[in-house]
Scaffold this motif. Structure first.
Motif: not given
Length: 974
Positions: A898-912
């Motif tokens: 999650x931390x890596x994806x969030x750092x890449x700019x993905x939103x919470x919904x996109x990560x989910x």
């Protein structure tokens, strides 16, 4: 009526069943709750306490409290009919209302279990307003659930959409989800509920399901231990009986207590029966006694009332006007609401809104089974005529009303199944095929239809139905194609672990028959499965040769992915060099997940680690985008390859995700592999307790004794743990067992992955000569199979176990011969080289390889070897040692993703959506991640992770970068 109109009709019928579920709370609840509320409670101030269920209620109240605090979970309560499951749900309903929970309810209905998402529609009625706020992808999925689109959505899309609706609703008010009669919930709804249940840990939601089953295995939510409800003890049974029938004469009281055997429903219902006829139910099983007690109440009912009861028993979800009209047809005179009131006054029916329902499912089955056969057939025929605007339901009643075989009706059912399958409604096609099979005359055709139904049930992961259908297949009527199809399904849905050689031979024979009959795709699938068994169960040389001989007979395209995989799995030493050469020449389509998975699994079977990762990473991306969770778990099983490439954090993340998905999709062979991955990574990271616990759990699985590939890998972890703990003799003996033919941990191919570990243990335990004997055939086999695994094994042994006079040149040659990506093995060899130099009193020269080893162990996060390298450096005269672990070790595998994806700019919904979890769960994880990384916002994630890559924990200069490299690897993966 149009298709959309028919779906609306069914949806409205189901909606009517839930009464006022979406608005004012319906105090009647679902069928069976009214009598249970009385049967299982004692009077008290303000509320009612259940009799004899104090411990169960204590557990449920604690779970409710945890859910209110944002720690959701799910639980199954199970047991026989009448034991108090519905009472328990009702009691928790009342408790939740007092705690300001919002309660959503649904229940399974026997006649609706083959209508996809029927129970889910009921559950979502009270939360339907939140659907309009969802992203388009989730709205489309729920439109499919509610019948607004032609095709049913895949389970993962429906599940994720439902999870988002519930998560948003729970953000406003904690939720309690109650599911009664789970055994009758349609498979699609049941799978979605399990999907949601596994992802509620960070949400204020509690799901309590109840099922009338003896074993929880097939219906468990898979989140926590299930709750079995046993009959009441003698004191509680007497208390309940006295509360319900205080004036019962002593002889009848003793009789009821004896015959009820602690069943709460029996303690309520039997007093009414024994008063009128004490001996009537004496010799019957408890369930039949209850049915007889219920049915006896209809004896004095009017013919109109009896007709209404039979109609409702035959179609419990029919609208009231349909019930009255059909009842009139059955008894030859109009049936009015007076008949309904008569049934209510007799205690047989209750009203949910305007919909009549039986007070208990046993009442429905009692009315139906004790009605004359001719009356039941007439009821189904009348219902079929009345439901001409709902052709799917009409067809169900026409089949139920058939007398003997009816090929014409079977043809219609098959055509209906064809249409449903073409529309993507596989769950609805299965029962149509089941009914068709029961109506055909020809046993060969019947078996073919049954196998087709089993294939579809297996495709939607409905293992309960699949096994039921397989059990009913007539083996005498199987042709060659049907036999092969049956073996494919049984291998997938009901894996038989015993007698691998015989099973492989049977599979090869069946594949040959299917190929000769023109069913080439079935034949290829089955032969690939036979080859996979050769690997996983380490088949002997004879059956391995049978597999490839059959493949040769087909003259298949030599570069086809399935051909290469079959050869790699079945005879790696004979065909390994050829397969590797063909892989070198291939230019595969990286968008084709199936081909990439075949190629990757074949490379993995040969031990060509770098190539396996290269092929399986695109397969992971393909299965993730398609939501193929079972296939995703299989491709993620290659995460063990990343351990050898020094990508421990990525291996940890992928293994943890794959393990959860394997449990969810019943991919138990892959579960063993992933469990071994988790144990290995934990051992390499120095997390010894977690590693040991994981391997114990792995060894306890029922399939473990029949899976040598898993046994060898478990032995590897146990050997490493002993080595790291200084138990060097035990470490050597443990690892050496995997190289002894006949030992349960021996695997003819996987053993070579253990060679570096065996060599390390041999040096430490001074058993170098013995180890050399175990490895005598390695040089020849490495020439036959020049994969990375074999190259590394031969090179490592040549250096580490060589005599002093040739050690120097062997270390130099080996370090040059290692595959470039095997960074962990390279660092281990550098550690050995430095240790050897130091023993030769060349301490200054030793520092360089020891520093290289230390820095690589530090980057990788291999804590045990990092400590060894630090000790050797200090002994060589260099100050400074292992430094504190970086903050990356504080993040769980999923948190790192999650931390890596969030750092890449993905939103919470996109990560989910990528990780198949709720966006609110993503937010909860980030809330915990920030303080561990020493940051306060999402904007700072990039710099925090960059700091980790550089080898320094945020806010702690000088800490190691054990997770930094893995973070970078995670970035490349995502």
């Amino acid at each position: 009526m149009s298709a959309k109109g028919r779906r609306s009709h069914d949806a409205l019928a189901r909606t009517a069943r839930c009464g006022a579920m979406g608005g004012q709370r319906d105090r009647l609840g679902t069928p069976g709750r009214v009598e249970a509320r009385v049967a299982g409670t004692r009077a008290g101030a303000g509320t009612q306490a259940m009799i004899g269920r104090d411990e169960e209620m204590r557990i449920l109240r604690a779970l409710l409290s945890s859910a209110g605090d944002g720690q959701g979970t799910a639980l199954l309560a199970y047991g026989p009919a009448g034991v108090g499951k519905s009472t328990l749900l009702r009691a928790l309903d009342d408790e939740a209302a007092r705690r300001d929970f919002r309660v959503l309810r649904t229940s399974g209905v026997e006649t609706e279990q083959w209508f996809p998402y029927a129970a889910l529609q009921l559950l979502l009625q009270g939360a339907s307003r939140g659907i309009r706020d969802l992203p388009d992808v989730h709205r489309r999925a729920l439109n499919g659930v509610f019948g607004a689109t032609e095709a049913d959505p895949p389970i993962h899309r429906a599940g994720l959409a439902v999870l988002e609706v519930l998560a948003d609703a729970a953000d406003r008010q904690p939720l309690l989800l109650l599911v009664d009669d789970l055994q009758w919930v349609d498979p699609s709804s049941r799978d979605v509920l399990r999907f949601v249940a596994r992802r509620m840990g960070d949400l204020p939601i509690l799901l309590l399901a109840a099922a009338r089953v003896d074993s929880a295995e097939e219906h468990s939510m898979g989140v926590r231990p299930d709750m079995r409800l046993d009959p009441l003890g003698p004191d509680a049974a007497a208390e309940l009986l006295d509360a319900q029938a205080p004036d019962l004469p002593a002889p009848l009281r003793a009789l009821v207590l004896d015959r009820a055997v602690g069943n709460p429903l029996a303690l309520v219902e039997l007093p009414k029966a024994v008063r009128s006829s004490p001996g009537q139910t004496g010799d019957l099983p408890l369930t039949q006694r209850l049915e007889a007690a219920f049915a006896s109440r209809t004896d004095s009912a009017s013919k109109e009332c009896r007709a209404l009861l039979l109609t409702l028993a035959s179609e419990p979800t029919a609208p009231l006007n349909t019930v009255l009209n059909v009842s009139g047809d059955l008894c030859g005179s109009p049936v009015s609401l007076h008949a309904l009131q008569e049934a209510i006054d007799a205690g047989l029916l209750v009203l949910n809104g305007r919909t009549p329902v039986f007070r208990h499912p046993l009442m429905r089955s009692a009315v139906y089974t004790r009605s004359p056969l001719a009356d039941r057939l007439r009821a189904h025929s009348a219902l079929a005529a009345a439901l001409d605007d709902a052709p799917d339901r009409q067809l169900v009643h026409q089949a139920a009303g058939a007398v003997g075989p009816d090929d014409a009706l079977a043809d219609r059912l098959e055509r209906s199944a064809d249409t449903l399958q073409a529309r993507g409604k596989l769950a609805a096609a299965v029962p149509a095929l089941r009914q068709a099979a029961e109506l055909v005359r020809d046993p060969h055709r019947r078996t073919g239809i049954m196998i087709r139904a089993a294939e579809l049930a297996d495709e939607i992961n409905d293992r309960i139905t699949t096994r039921l259908l397989l059990d009913r297949a007539d083996m005498e009527a199987l042709g060659p194609v049907e036999r092969a199809r049956l073996m494919v399904v049984t291998d997938s849905a009901a894996f038989e672990p015993g007698a691998p050689e015989r099973r492989i031979e049977d599979m090869v024979k069946a594949a040959a028959g299917a190929f000769d009959a023109g069913a080439q795709e079935v034949a290829k699938d089955l032969l690939w499965r036979a080859a996979a068994r050769c690997f996983f169960q380490d088949g002997d040389a004879r059956v391995r040769a049978r597999v490839t001989t059959e493949l040769d007979r087909w003259n298949s395209e030599p570069n086809a992915p399935h051909v290469l995989t079959v050869r790699a799995y079945a005879q790696p030493y004979r065909y390994g060099a050829q397969v590797l050469a063909r892989l070198d020449a291939l230019e595969p389509d990286h968008q084709d997940g199936r081909s990439m998975h075949f190629l990757g699994s074949g490379a993995m079977g040969l031990g060509d680690v770098t190539r396996a990762v290269g092929y399986l990473s695109p397969a992971v991306a393909a299965w993730r985008s398609q939501g193929r969770l079972g296939l995703l778990a299989r491709s993620l099983a290659a995460s063990y390859s990343r351990s050898y490439l020094g990508q421990l954090n990525q291996a940890r993340e992928e293994s943890a995700e794959g393990l959860a998905l394997a449990e969810e999709t019943d991919e138990w062979i892959m579960w063993l592999s992933l469990k071994a991955n988790v144990g290995l990574v934990a051992a390499l990271r120095g997390e010894t307790e977690e590693s040991a616990r994981t391997i114990r759990e792995m060894r306890a699985h029922r399939l473990f004794p029949s899976m040598p590939f898993a046994a060898a890998r478990a032995q590897q972890v146990d050997g490493l743990l002993a080595l790291f703990d200084g138990r060097v003799t035990e470490a050597y003996d443990t690892l050496a067992a995997a190289f002894v033919p006949g030992d349960p941990h021996y695997h003819s191919v996987c053993r070579w992955l253990l060679v570096p570990d065996l060599a390390d243990a041999a040096v430490a335990a001074d058993t170098v000569e013995q180890a050399g004997g175990l490895l005598a055939e390695l040089p020849e086999l490495a020439r036959e199979l020049p994969s990375e695994m074999m190259t590394v094994a031969r090179s490592y042994v040549a250096a580490v176990l060589s005599p002093d006079e040739t050690a120097e040149e062997n270390y130099i040659a080996t370090l040059g011969a290692l595959p470039s990506g095997w960074t962990l093995t390279r660092a281990r060899l550098q550690l050995h080289h430095g240790r050897w130099l130091r023993r030769r009193r060349r301490s200054v020269e030793a520092r360089k390889p020891l520093r290289l080893a230390r820095d690589e162990f530090e980057r990788i996060g291999a804590r045990p070897w990092l400590e060894m390298a630090g000790e050797q450096l200090r002994a060589a005269g260099e100050t400074g040692g292992p430094r504190p672990a970086g903050s990356g070790s504080l993040l769980s595998a999923q948190e790192m993703q999650i931390a890596v994806m969030a750092a890449q700019g993905l939103s919470n919904r996109e990560i989910g959506q990528r990780l198949f979890i709720s966006h609110r769960t993503v937010g909860a994880h980030l809330y915990r991640i920030y303080p561990r990384l020493g940051i306060t916002s999402r904007r700072a994630l990039t710099s925090a992770l960059a700091t980790l890559r550089a080898g320094t924990a945020p806010g702690a200069a000088g800490s190691p970068g054990s997770s930094g490299g893995a973070v970078a690897e995670s970035s490349r993966l995502t």
